[in-house]
Design an enzyme around this catalytic site. Structure first.
Site, mmCIF file in Angstrom:
data_model
loop_
_atom_site.group_PDB
_atom_site.id
_atom_site.type_symbol
_atom_site.label_atom_id
_atom_site.label_comp_id
_atom_site.label_asym_id
_atom_site.label_seq_id
_atom_site.Cartn_x
_atom_site.Cartn_y
_atom_site.Cartn_z
ATOM 1 N N HIS A 135 5.337 6.268 -1.042
ATOM 2 C CA HIS A 135 6.134 5.099 -1.431
ATOM 3 C C HIS A 135 5.366 3.829 -1.096
ATOM 4 O O HIS A 135 4.414 3.861 -0.299
ATOM 5 C CB HIS A 135 7.468 5.090 -0.672
ATOM 6 N N HIS A 174 0.843 -1.197 0.000
ATOM 7 C CA HIS A 174 0.000 0.000 0.000
ATOM 8 C C HIS A 174 0.877 1.245 0.000
ATOM 9 O O HIS A 174 2.090 1.141 0.179
ATOM 10 C CB HIS A 174 -0.879 0.011 1.264
#
Ligand code: 3AM
Length: 199
Positions: free
Chosen positions: A136, A52
């Site tokens: 990220h 995620h």
């Protein structure tokens, strides 16, 4: 000690974070790449279902706040962002890596993050981090050098580049409030509330 234990049980807490979920095609692409590139024995690849983009890490919050926090997350709905993932980078960038992550290029994710963070700050649920937001996807954590050590092991074969095609822009249509349950085998992320993002 008994008093502390009692207070804990009367005041259960949950470790919470809000994340942007990945479209299935991107998740699968990262998993296939990771089978080849995250094979170093010092690496612990992130489970496919746990990949995620973190938007806000709230830390431990009283369980009774969860409904209110979920409402803030639902109110922070914004346009579904387009994301492009870049080749893996170690963090920290120098010295022994602790994690490897795919940086995410996505103005839309940054806008969504700013909105969620603002709502959570206004609600008193989140203290913004001092460092700038770095979107990220963490793909692997580095195992400790030895039992009980805080120092990460040496990664002899760091992950290589992504295949062409995986960096194509893709739209992410869901944001989720997760509870992170820490287990000896690693963290398990349990979705508590999900929001579909329009667009
Ligand atoms: O999957 P990533 O790495 O993006 O790194 C943790 C993970 O994000 C981050 O919250 C996500 C779920 O655990 N996290 C954990 N502790 C943190 C902290 N103290 C933290 N982020 C900021 N501050």
């Amino acid at each position: 000690m008994a008093a502390v234990a009692e207070e804990r049980s009367n005041n259960p807490r949950a470790r919470l974070f809000v994340a942007l979920d990945l479209p299935e095609e991107l998740r699968e692409g990262i998993v296939v790449w990771g089978r080849e590139e995250l094979g170093d024995p010092a690496l612990r690849p992130v489970a496919p279902e746990s990949l995620h983009v973190t938007l806000a890490f709230l830390g431990h919050r009283p369980e009774e706040e969860i409904e209110e926090i979920a409402a803030v997350v639902r109110d922070a709905v914004g346009p579904a962002p387009w994301v492009e993932v870049l080749d893996p980078e170690p963090r920290p960038p120098r010295g022994r890596a602790r994690v490897y992550a795919l940086p995410v290029l996505s103005p839309g994710t940054e806008a969504l993050q700013a909105g969620v963070a603002q709502g959570l700050v206004e609600g008193g649920f989140f203290e913004p981090e001092k460092r700038p937001y770095w979107p990220h996807i963490t793909v692997a954590r580095v195992r400790p050098e030895g039992r009980g050590s805080r120092r990460p092991a040496v990664v002899s074969e760091p992950p290589g580049k992504l295949p062409e095609g995986l960096s194509e822009a893709r739209i992410c249509r869901r944001m989720t409030l997760y509870r992170s349950e820490l287990k000896p085998t690693g963290a398990r992320y349990v979705p508590l509330a999900q929001v579909q993002l329009p667009g």
